[in-house]
Design a protein around this motif. Structure first.
Motif, short mmCIF file in Angstrom:
data_model
loop_
_atom_site.label_atom_id
_atom_site.label_comp_id
_atom_site.label_asym_id
_atom_site.label_seq_id
_atom_site.Cartn_x
_atom_site.Cartn_y
_atom_site.Cartn_z
N MET A 152 81.16 28.81 77.55
CA MET A 152 82.01 27.62 77.40
C MET A 152 81.18 26.35 77.60
SD MET A 152 85.23 28.29 76.75
CE MET A 152 86.33 27.07 77.46
N ALA A 153 81.51 25.40 76.80
CA ALA A 153 80.78 24.14 76.87
C ALA A 153 81.03 23.44 78.21
CB ALA A 153 81.22 23.22 75.73
N VAL A 154 80.02 22.74 78.69
CA VAL A 154 80.16 21.99 79.94
C VAL A 154 81.15 20.85 79.71
CG1 VAL A 154 78.93 20.55 81.61
CG2 VAL A 154 77.77 22.52 80.57
N LYS A 155 82.15 20.78 80.61
CA LYS A 155 83.15 19.71 80.48
C LYS A 155 82.69 18.50 81.27
CE LYS A 155 87.84 19.39 80.27
NZ LYS A 155 89.14 19.65 80.88
N LYS A 156 82.71 17.36 80.66
CA LYS A 156 82.21 16.15 81.33
C LYS A 156 83.38 15.20 81.57
CE LYS A 156 77.79 16.99 79.24
NZ LYS A 156 76.78 16.68 78.23
N ASP A 157 83.68 14.99 82.84
CA ASP A 157 84.83 14.14 83.17
C ASP A 157 84.40 12.69 83.35
OD1 ASP A 157 86.60 16.26 83.07
OD2 ASP A 157 86.10 16.86 85.13
N TYR A 158 83.54 12.23 82.45
CA TYR A 158 83.13 10.83 82.56
C TYR A 158 84.33 9.94 82.27
CZ TYR A 158 78.50 12.99 82.05
OH TYR A 158 77.39 13.77 82.19
N LYS A 159 84.33 8.78 82.96
CA LYS A 159 85.47 7.86 82.78
C LYS A 159 85.51 7.33 81.35
CE LYS A 159 85.86 6.22 87.52
NZ LYS A 159 85.01 5.41 88.37
N ASP A 160 84.33 7.05 80.83
CA ASP A 160 84.24 6.40 79.52
C ASP A 160 84.36 7.45 78.41
OD1 ASP A 160 83.55 5.13 77.21
OD2 ASP A 160 81.94 3.93 78.12
N PRO A 180 81.37 32.63 73.78
CA PRO A 180 82.84 32.66 73.85
C PRO A 180 83.53 31.75 72.83
CG PRO A 180 81.88 32.40 76.03
CD PRO A 180 80.78 32.20 75.05
N ASP A 181 82.78 30.82 72.24
CA ASP A 181 83.39 29.95 71.22
C ASP A 181 83.59 30.68 69.90
OD1 ASP A 181 83.13 28.01 73.09
OD2 ASP A 181 81.32 27.11 72.22
N SER A 182 83.03 31.89 69.80
CA SER A 182 83.08 32.55 68.51
C SER A 182 84.07 33.70 68.50
CB SER A 182 81.69 33.07 68.13
OG SER A 182 81.45 34.28 68.80
N ASN A 183 84.57 33.96 67.31
CA ASN A 183 85.52 35.06 67.13
C ASN A 183 84.83 36.15 66.31
OD1 ASN A 183 87.50 36.82 66.46
ND2 ASN A 183 88.73 35.36 65.26
N PRO A 184 84.44 37.24 66.97
CA PRO A 184 83.70 38.29 66.25
C PRO A 184 84.53 38.97 65.16
CG PRO A 184 84.26 39.01 68.48
CD PRO A 184 84.64 37.57 68.39
N GLU A 185 85.85 38.85 65.25
CA GLU A 185 86.71 39.48 64.24
C GLU A 185 86.73 38.67 62.95
OE1 GLU A 185 88.14 42.51 64.65
OE2 GLU A 185 86.88 42.40 66.45
N MET A 212 78.17 30.33 55.47
CA MET A 212 77.86 31.75 55.64
C MET A 212 77.39 32.02 57.08
SD MET A 212 78.43 33.22 52.68
CE MET A 212 77.59 34.80 52.72
N ARG A 213 76.52 31.14 57.55
CA ARG A 213 75.97 31.29 58.91
C ARG A 213 77.09 31.21 59.95
NH1 ARG A 213 72.83 33.79 61.65
NH2 ARG A 213 72.07 32.91 63.57
N LYS A 214 77.92 30.20 59.79
CA LYS A 214 79.00 30.02 60.77
C LYS A 214 79.99 31.18 60.72
CE LYS A 214 78.68 24.98 60.88
NZ LYS A 214 79.26 23.72 60.35
N ALA A 215 80.21 31.71 59.52
CA ALA A 215 81.13 32.84 59.40
C ALA A 215 80.59 34.04 60.18
CB ALA A 215 81.33 33.21 57.94
N ILE A 216 79.27 34.27 60.04
CA ILE A 216 78.66 35.41 60.74
C ILE A 216 78.73 35.19 62.25
CG2 ILE A 216 76.45 36.54 61.19
CD1 ILE A 216 75.83 36.04 58.17
N LEU A 217 78.57 33.94 62.67
CA LEU A 217 78.64 33.65 64.11
C LEU A 217 80.08 33.58 64.60
CD1 LEU A 217 75.83 30.95 64.45
CD2 LEU A 217 75.75 33.35 65.14
N GLY A 218 81.03 33.63 63.68
CA GLY A 218 82.45 33.63 64.09
C GLY A 218 82.95 32.26 64.52
#
Lengths: 298, 193, 673
Positions: free
Chosen positions: B1-9, B24-29, B69-75
């Motif tokens: 999971m991406a780091v969440k940044k609670d910066y005010k701005d 975890p951002d990807s869907n292997p299915e 194509m690349r993104k599809a393979i990475l889900g």
């Protein structure tokens, strides 16, 4: 002399925007021994890009319905549009060879008392014209009463007729020459130009989704055509014709460039060469004025 | 999971957004679904770029079929389905013709458009075509000027299609309704107004 | 041997191998062992961590003695790996080595059923039961020995074939070197320089050519092809077609009584020959006469007449004069030679890259192949080493190199494999144009640069430093400017993610390689298999890369798969070593898996004769009857005849009908016999 009978699948753009293509298909084919039978109740093929993009399953089912209409007549289909060719030819072939797809489609067709049986084949009228077993170049040349001599004609093959090559039967898709041979049979001079196989830009729903994007592709083709001094562009796809013909007006509007290159379906050219008058072909419906071209040949 | 940044701005939050790729951002299915619809083994792509090099849309846009194509393979499902570039493929099949891995990138795009459509992501022109076909049987229907021209040519005003035989529309509508397509088109188009 | 032997009481020992965790990880070894003890005829069952180890083998040896075993079963890996090991142990224990049977519970079981331990254990029990059933019926077999002809043959006179022939000859073996072209040298003689050392190819090749020509043990037969092959390891009869050359050597002239005559390579004939045709050595880029040599360094230096184009004008005969070297009425001659072993080194051709329409080869003047580049850049080539554009003779300044042109291609048009040396020679080409043409820039379109060999990666570093430009993307298509004949190379720079339209003066396609045109016919003559892609099949890809499944026939060089010069020479030396073994031993032992004719039952119908892929069967008269006869040395024990024989009159030794029936029964009936 018409021993070859086919169900004539019209599609949308030919009958509803360029009726001259429909009229010339009927008259020119008759002169070379082909009889076109009306395919009653046919619909949009449906558009492979604009429609298939939403759900390929409905595309299969809708195209299959059109095929079944011809199956019920017991004749092969012929058609005059590359987009229609992709839908009707490809779905026919896919369903013939993929049991799972066919069963799925038949499940749905059952609701309208139809069944895809896989008993017919699908042909583009241009390939029938080229095929010596059906018509052939000689018969085409023999049917010419008004040779289109003295004009340079460039050919746009379009994408969905011949590509993907491995699922078709037209041979080389990088530099085909068979439509040039058909043009030559009319007495005209076919000209070669840069990047002949470039897409017209309209397909896949792009014309509707991003008009200027599609026109930019069209404009590239126009630049390449002007380079070799073509008098006209011919194709075998009313949708490509629409993009090149009306597209030139849109290019003028959006980009401020005027080309004025007449665009004619091969059937329209054949009609002219067989002596049909411009009126019989409704050439006045073309967005780009065809007169300069006609002056050279009439 | 991406780091969440609670910066005010909020401007800084966006500027410094974590751009790493996380599993975890990807869907292997996703790739399996794409292959099922597209009928092509998309996971065999080796990223040579023949597709982009063949593509008429690539030189005039940010559309890169190889990247899809690349993104599809990475889900990377969300990234793909919400990308408007997905709709810039003219389906010219040049990439499919030349792909050395014998894949059909064009059909991968079509499959991913189908998956976007399941999420109601469809450009309006596609839906309007659907409505026209539902109503008339034609994506590009006849009109009065054309009817007049047809008559002049000795053709009937309406072609031998659903235009002349509207009774065939019943069957066509049944097919479209089977998939709920008309309802979907109406709903999405209405939402957009 | 064929009649059923008197029954002895079978006593079988079963040994189950853990193979570390390879087998024991998914199969319950103890359960299999305990099960084996319950099987009929089993006298002892045992297990061990590694049966192939010395203690493991000792278990077999000791058990044979202790339990008076008649047969041994080891349940372990594939017989391809350790059957010889355990046969050795069986022999050491005092049994005939063919009293051993192996149950494969690793490759065919534990490895493929890693996640189903219970089912895998049951399957292992089945395998052991079946093996025991067969072991109970095994018989003593005695391998036969045959003498080996003290000569070898190498087919193909490229660098691989030359090296193999030299090694054999220098080991004291009479060697026939067969080459279909008029000269030896092969592809390497067409190359300008070699990577990564940049040696001149001809300079390092010609000394070898001279060695071959001068070696007393080598009989060089150029312009010669293999016509027919009969026999088997140790005793091959090879019929050669010596193609009509139309030119006599000094020896041949002498034999005809023209002492002091014959071709001396003076070339007067070539000067007067009126026929001009494309030169295949120069890939059609230069003219040549009907009477020709390919290049000045040919070996042998002997002219050849191309009778397809010769008009028989006799001008050459006249100018040759008293040497009387030319015979325009020459015809093909045949000769049969006997050899003990054979090396195939039939090389490669360039894939017809014009079949990939998108790159326009043969359609666009300035798109050439790498081999054409070699000739154009070579000082002895058609342009004297000046690289020029075929369209206008101009010197190209921007040159694109298309790698993987037809290689790594799964479309069915190109080749699915990597051609392995194109990356490296393309780097060399880049170097050559930088060196020869001031201001020239090579652009290398690649997917991966495969610089795997010794000093290859360093060569890549050097060429990049010299100024070659690398673009990571496969070329989508090439379009020709109809006016300038320049080429537009379309691709994607995949690292930038941007499409490229690069205008260049010339494109060089690093076209895939494929087996040479004669490979298929040649391999059929020698009974050698090929893999799916047409390359000749080695006996084992790792452990027997020079051998073939046909005993006595070995492979060298690219005919076995794409490889560069160092690998070709290395394999040639390996093949020469392998081919010399049977010759030095003087006799070969044949595996006793022959077909055996039960002459009492044989009806002499002869239907098996033509079925045999090895021509091992014939019909003979015996005791007034016609019966089938097996030439045991030719028989491979494939079983084709035995499976077909309508009367059941053919048995395969070690795979006899009762043995196989017992195996099937054991499987189907669960051990109840």
């Amino acid at each position: 002399m018409s021993n070859h009978k086919y169900a004539f699948f019209l599609g949308c753009i030919a009958p509803n925007r360029y009726p001259g293509i429909e009229a010339s298909a009927i008259k020119t084919s008759e002169k070379v021994g082909i009889e076109l039978l009306p395919l009653k109740g046919a619909s949009c093929c449906p558009a492979p890009g604009a429609f298939g993009a939403i759900d390929l399953n409905i595309w299969y089912a809708m195209a299959a319905r059109n095929v079944v209409l011809a199956e019920q007549m017991g004749v092969d289909i012929t058609l005059i549009c590359n987009g229609c060719y992709k839908s009707i030819y490809e779905v026919n072939e896919k369903l013939k060879h993929n049991d799972e797809l066919r069963d799925g489609v038949n499940e749905v067709l059952k609701e309208i008392d139809m069944e895809f049986k896989g008993t017919i084949d699908v042909w583009h009228l241009a390939e029938l014209y080229y095929d010596p077993k059906i018509v052939g170049l000689k018969k085409i040349a023999d049917s010419v009463t008004r040779p289109l001599s003295g004009v340079k004609i460039a050919v746009h093959y379009g994408c969905h007729l011949m590509k993907p090559g491995k699922e078709r039967h037209f041979g080389d898709t990088e530099n085909p020459m068979w439509i040039e041979e058909l043009v030559e049979a009319l007495g005209a001079e076919p000209v070669q130009y840069r990047n002949k196989m470039l897409c017209c830009g309209a397909g896949g729903g792009v014309r509707g989704f991003d008009l200027v994007h599609s026109l930019d592709i069209t404009n590239e083709k126009m630049i390449n055509l002007q380079e070799v001094g073509a008098d006209a562009l011919t194709e075998v796809c009313p949708f490509c014709q629409l993009q090149y013909d009306r597209g030139q007006i849109e290019i003028e509007d959006k980009f401020g460039i005027t080309w004025g290159l007449p665009v004619l379906h091969y059937n329209e050219l054949l009609g002219l060469a067989q002596g049909m008058s411009p009126d019989e072909l409704a050439l006045d419906l073309h967005a780009v004025n065809v007169e300069p071209f006609l002056k050279k040949i009439l | 999971m991406a780091v969440k940044k609670d910066y005010k701005d909020q401007v800084l939050v966006e500027k410094l957004r974590d751009r790493k790729y996380y599993i975890p951002d990807s869907n292997p299915e996703f790739i399996k679904e794409v292959e099922k619809i597209g009928l092509t083994p998309a996971h065999m792509c080796y990223q040579c770029g023949t597709c982009t090099g063949s593509c008429p849309s690539a030189p005039r846009s940010s559309y890169r079929i190889r990247l899809f194509m690349r993104k599809a393979i990475l889900g990377l499902e969300d990234e793909i389905l919400t990308d408007p570039d997905l709709w810039l493929c003219t389906t010219c099949y040049s990439c499919t013709d030349r792909c050395p891995r014998d894949l059909a990138p064009t059909d991968v795009i079509m499959a991913m458009r189908n998956l976007a459509a399941r999420r109601d992501i469809v450009p309006r022109n596609f839906l309007k075509t659907t409505q026209l076909i539902y109503n008339t049987g034609h994506g590009v229907p006849n009109n009065d000027a054309n009817r007049a021209a047809r008559l002049k040519l000795g053709l009937e005003a309406d072609p031998e299609t659903t235009h002349k035989y509207p009774e065939f529309l019943v069957g066509i509508r049944k097919l479209l309704d089977h998939y709920g397509l008309k309802e979907k088109a109406d709903r999405i188009l209405a939402e957009g107004e | 041997m064929a009649e059923l032997k008197k029954k002895e009481e079978p006593k079988i020992g079963v040994f189950v191998c853990h193979c570390g965790t390879n087998i024991a990880g998914s199969i319950d070894i103890k359960a299999v062992m305990e099960y084996a003890k319950t099987l009929p005829n089993v006298a002892i069952a045992d297990d061990y961590q590694y049966m192939c180890s010395t203690p493991g083998q000792n278990k077999v040896v000791e058990a044979i003695e202790e339990h008076k075993l008649t047969g041994v079963v080891v349940a372990a890996c594939s017989p391809r790996l350790h059957e010889p090991t355990f046969r050795g142990a069986t022999k050491l224990g005092g049994l005939n080595p063919f009293r051993f049977e192996m149950a494969n519970i690793r490759e065919q079981n534990s490895w493929v059923h890693m996640h189903q331990p219970e089912e895998a254990t049951e399957k292992a029990k089945d395998a052991v039961r079946i093996a025991v059933a067969k072991a109970s019926l095994l018989e003593d077999l005695i391998p036969k020995s045959v003498p080996v002809e003290q000569a070898a043959m190498v087919v193909g006179g490229g660098v691989g074939g030359m090296q193999a022939a030299l090694d054999l000859a220098n080991a004291g073996i009479k060697t026939y070197l067969i080459e279909k072209e008029p000269s030896i040298g092969g592809r390497m003689s067409q190359l300008d320089k070699t990577f990564p050392t940049l040696d001149c190819s001809q300079c390092i090749l010609t000394p070898k050519m001279v060695d071959v020509a001068r070696n007393e043990n080598i009989e060089l037969l150029t312009y010669t092809e293999v016509e027919a092959v009969e026999g088997y390891i140790g005793n091959f009869d090879v019929t050669l077609r010596k193609k009509a050359r139309g030119v006599l050597t000094t020896e041949e002239a002498e034999a005809r009584g023209f002492v002091g005559g014959g071709c001396n390579g003076c070339g007067d004939c070539e000067d007067v020959c009126p026929v001009i045709r494309p030169n295949p050595f120069e890939l059609g880029m230069a003219p040549m006469k009907a009477i020709y040599v390919y290049h000045p360094q040919v070996s042998p230096l002997l002219y050849t007449i191309d009778f397809d184009s010769c008009v028989k004008c006799n001008l050459c005969v006249d100018i040759c004069g008293d040497k009387k070297a030319i015979d325009l009425n020459a015809v093909d001659e045949f000769e049969t030679v006997k050899v003990g072993s054979i090396i195939l080194a039939t090389g490669y051709d360039i894939f017809p890259i014009e079949e990939k329409h998108e790159w326009g080869y043969k359609n666009y003047d300035n798109v050439i192949t790498s081999l054409e580049f070699e000739r154009l850049i070579c000082a002895s080539g058609p342009t004297g080493g000046h690289l020029i554009r075929p369209s206008d003779g101009a010197v190209p300044k921007k040159i694109a190199f298309v790698l993987c042109a037809g290689s790594r291609d799964n479309t069915g048009v190109g080749k699915p494999y990597c051609s392995r040396f194109c990356c490296m020679y393309s780097l060399k080409h880049a170097h050559q144009i930088i060196e020869k043409i001031p201001g020239a820039v090579p652009y290398i379109f690649y997917m991966d640069i495969r610089s795997f060999g010794k000093m290859y990666e360093e060569f890549y570093y050097r060429i990049q430093d010299e100024g070659a430009k690398f673009i990571r993307g496969r070329v989508a298509n090439i379009l020709e400017d109809p006016v300038t004949k320049n080429l537009h190379v379309n691709a994607e720079d995949t690292l930038l993610g941007r499409p490229i339209d690069m205008e260049v003066d010339m494109v060089v396609l690093a076209a895939a390689v494929q087996p040479s045109a004669q490979t298929e016919a040649t391999r059929r003559l020698f009974g050698v298999s090929c893999s799916q892609d047409g390359w000749l099949l080695e006996a084992h890809p790792k452990l027997n890369p020079c051998g073939t499944t046909t005993a006595g026939v070995y492979l060298a060089g690219v005919c076995q798969g794409p490889k560069d010069i160092p690998d070709t020479v290395a394999q040639a030396e390996g093949a020469a070593s392998a081919a010399s073994i049977p010759i030095h031993r003087g006799e070969v032992e044949l595996e006793p898996y022959f077909a055996v004719c039960l002459e009492d039952i044989c009806a002499g119908c002869g239907m098996c004769i033509n079925l045999c892929p090895y021509q091992a069967l014939s019909l003979i008269e015996k005791d007034g009857r016609t019966v089938m006869h097996v030439t045991e040395a030719k028989c491979k024990g494939c079983g084709t005849c035995g499976g077909f024989c309508p009367g059941g009159a053919i048995w395969m030794q070690h795979f006899t009908t009762p043995q196989i029936v017992a195996q099937i029964d054991a499987f189907l009936l669960g051990g109840e016999q």
